[in-house]
Design a protein around this motif. Structure first.
Motif, PDB file in Angstrom:
ATOM      1  N   ARG A  11      68.608  22.857   3.305  1.00 11.69           N
ATOM      2  CA  ARG A  11      68.723  22.130   4.641  1.00 11.69           C
ATOM      3  C   ARG A  11      69.916  23.041   5.301  1.00 11.69           C
ATOM      4  O   ARG A  11      70.356  22.646   6.356  1.00 11.69           O
ATOM      5  N   TRP A  40      67.316  14.070  -2.925  1.00 15.46           N
ATOM      6  CA  TRP A  40      65.808  14.240  -3.067  1.00 15.46           C
ATOM      7  C   TRP A  40      64.879  13.276  -3.372  1.00 15.46           C
ATOM      8  O   TRP A  40      63.735  13.262  -3.098  1.00 15.46           O
ATOM      9  N   GLN A  41      65.454  12.370  -4.205  1.00 13.75           N
ATOM     10  CA  GLN A  41      64.685  11.317  -5.062  1.00 13.75           C
ATOM     11  C   GLN A  41      64.690  10.191  -4.162  1.00 13.75           C
ATOM     12  O   GLN A  41      63.714   9.221  -4.385  1.00 13.75           O
ATOM     13  N   HIS A  94      68.549  21.898  -3.128  1.00 13.49           N
ATOM     14  CA  HIS A  94      68.459  20.875  -2.253  1.00 13.49           C
ATOM     15  C   HIS A  94      69.260  21.038  -0.850  1.00 13.49           C
ATOM     16  O   HIS A  94      68.819  21.235   0.198  1.00 13.49           O
TER      17      HIS A  94
END
Length: 122
Positions: free
Chosen positions: A67, A117-118, A63
């Motif tokens: 980024r 991310w959830q 994740h």
């Protein structure tokens, strides 16, 4: 020869970051998990392997790597110091959840808070 003191959390993160960058997060989950599981078996401690912990760390690194535009691990670690916290998973899981048989053998969803991310917009 590498020792546990020389191969600590930061070194695990670096290997995970390298696997994520080279193979992508999905493939890195299998690669890293298999490596940790084999190492635990070789060390005579197969009971120390935890599938959910391994996957969660790879997903977290993936994740943050997604980024980050850096190709240097030290710069990546500086940009995402939260990953250097060995107790980071405690923000997402109760210790009893990660200690359970389900987590040791497969994926379990976080029971305290969703991963970044959830979350909506994450």
């Amino acid at each position: 020869m590498a020792t546990a003191e020389r191969f600590g959390h930061r070194q695990h993160l670096r290997l995970t970051w390298l696997a994520v960058r080279r193979y992508g997060t999905t493939a890195a989950v299998d690669l890293v998990s298999d490596g940790i599981q084999r190492t635990a078996r070789y060390a005579g401690a197969p009971h120390t392997y935890n599938a959910a912990v391994s996957q969660a760390w790879v997903e977290l690194v993936g994740h943050h790597a997604g980024r980050s535009g850096t190709t240097d691990f030290d710069a990546f670690a500086d940009q995402h110091p939260v990953l250097l916290d060995k107790k980071l998973l405690a923000r997402f899981y109760r210790s009893s959840m990660l200690a359970g048989d389900l987590a040791r053998t497969g994926w379990v969803e976080p029971d305290l808070a969703p991963f970044p991310w959830q979350q909506a917009g994450g």
